[in-house]
Design an enzyme around this catalytic site. Structure first.
Site, PDB file in Angstrom:
ATOM      1  CB  CYS A 129      -0.946   0.003   1.201  1.00  0.00           C
ATOM      2  SG  CYS A 129      -0.221  -0.632   2.695  1.00  0.00           S
ATOM      3  CG  HIS A 245      -0.598   3.905   4.735  1.00  0.00           C
ATOM      4  ND1 HIS A 245      -1.145   3.531   5.948  1.00  0.00           N
ATOM      5  CD2 HIS A 245      -0.044   2.783   4.209  1.00  0.00           C
ATOM      6  CE1 HIS A 245      -0.925   2.248   6.158  1.00  0.00           C
ATOM      7  NE2 HIS A 245      -0.256   1.748   5.130  1.00  0.00           N
TER       8      HIS A 245
HETATM    9  C1  2RA Z   1       1.161  -2.101   6.732  1.00  0.00           C
HETATM   10  N1  2RA Z   1       1.853  -1.844   4.443  1.00  0.00           N
HETATM   11  O1  2RA Z   1       0.748  -0.932   6.646  1.00  0.00           O
HETATM   12  C2  2RA Z   1       1.715  -2.796   5.525  1.00  0.00           C
HETATM   13  C3  2RA Z   1       0.868  -3.964   5.125  1.00  0.00           C
HETATM   14  N2  2RA Z   1      -0.438  -3.596   4.784  1.00  0.00           N
HETATM   15  O2  2RA Z   1       1.150  -2.772   7.798  1.00  0.00           O
END
Ligand code: 2RA
Length: 335
Positions: A129, A245
């Site tokens: 991601c 994120h």
């Molecule tokens: C996380 N990118 O954010 C890793 C797996 N999704 O934990």
């Protein structure tokens, strides 16, 4: 005519988001097969107005299935994806298991859609991601100026750890909110309290001192952009955010950059928008992208330290564009 489509890991956070994306995008499905562990078999999940019964995943679950979306962890992908591919099914795998395999394309549809054509193992890998969200912001700039290096710090939502990451944060917020303290029993997913804290570790450490998550950004960026010499260094941090994120990026290019031109490149660019007006305090925050398809870029500025460099901030929904939506968009590319 519709596809016979299977979802492996249908009861997880990403699996559920895949169902939402398939419905919202009217993906043509003649039959939907939901597969999960024996523990979850028998559950009924709503889809397009009817209830679909979850079946137990076996090596024989893929006869006559056209496409299988896997999001049940690397172990399940490693064990079952080859059986699905051998049954003639196109596997789109969200785990990290096959991403760096020579014969497996690693695809962000807005960046390298043509890569899906070369899939000798009948497996297509969905990138991590954080890589997807970062590259959604950098690819349009790469097309303008020629990307040479990336220095990044990520601020990663707890959804990246699956549903249990969200539960852990919520539980800790509740305890703190009522004046209590977070006990060790409440720290199952993370090594430290995540509520009201940040943890500079996502995934396991390697000998280099970088974590696996940080090396994913390095390796996956090079593969997706077909830039084998791209320099990437990053620090991945877990923050008490539910679903999106955020990534702070300083990117260096071959050619001189122009901020106004760079900002303008996102206008009408699929999957990414600019939200960037610092004079008026306008920039994207994680809540802006949660449950949304598009990533958002802001804080774009000419870097003060590095030549031909831009520094920016990009935000995207980790469950959606970071995983489920990207996988469904890859499925849409499969004839
Ligand atoms: C996380 N990118 O954010 C890793 C797996 N999704 O934990």
């Amino acid at each position: 005519t519709g596809k016979r489509l299977a979802i492996v890991g249908a009861t997880g956070a990403v699996g559920q988001e895949m169902l939402d994306c398939l419905e919202e995008r009217n993906f043509p499905i003649s039959e939907l097969i939901l597969l999960a562990s024996a523990r979850s078999a028998g559950k009924e999940i709503p889809f397009r107005g009817s209830l679909i019964k979850v079946k137990e995943l076996t090596h024989d679950s893929f006869a006559d299935v056209d496409i299988a979306l896997f999001s049940a962890g690397g172990g399940i992908s490693k064990e079952f994806a080859p059986s699905a591919a051998a049954a003639g099914c196109v596997v789109i795998d969200n785990s990290s298991c096959f991403r760096m395999d020579e014969g497996v394309p690693l695809v962000v549809p807005e960046i390298n859609p043509e890569a899906i054509k070369d899939r000798p193992k009948n497996i297509i890998a969905n990138p991590n991601c954080t890589s997807i969200i970062t590259l959604m912001a950098l690819y349009p700039l790469h097309q303008l100026y020629g990307l040479t290096s990336v220095i990044a710090s990520s601020y990663q939502a707890v959804s990246g750890s699956g549903a249990q990451g969200i539960v852990e944060l919520d539980e800790q917020i509740k305890v703190l909110g009522s004046g209590g303290e977070v006990t060790d029993e409440m720290k199952n997913v993370y090594p430290h309290q995540i509520a009201s804290n940040v943890i500079p570790q996502v995934d396991a450490f390697t000998e280099s001192g970088y974590t696996k998550e940080e090396l994913k950004m390095f390796n996956e960026s090079r593969k997706i952009l077909s830039l084998p010499d791209l320099k990437v260094t990053c620090t991945c941090v877990r923050v008490p955010v539910h679903r999106s994120h955020s990534v702070s990026v300083t990117a260096q290019f071959e050619k001189p950059v122009d901020v106004a031109e760079a900002r303008a490149v996102y206008a009408n660019y699929p999957g990414i928008n600019s939200k960037d007006d610092p004079e008026n305090g306008i920039y994207p925050v994680p809540l802006d992208t949660t449950k949304k398809d598009d990533c958002l870029v802001g804080r774009m500025r000419k870097d003060m330290v590095l030549e031909n460099a831009l520094t920016l901030w990009v935000v995207g929904d980790q469950v959606r564009k970071g995983a489920a939506l990207n996988a469904v968009q890859i499925a849409e590319l499969v004839e």
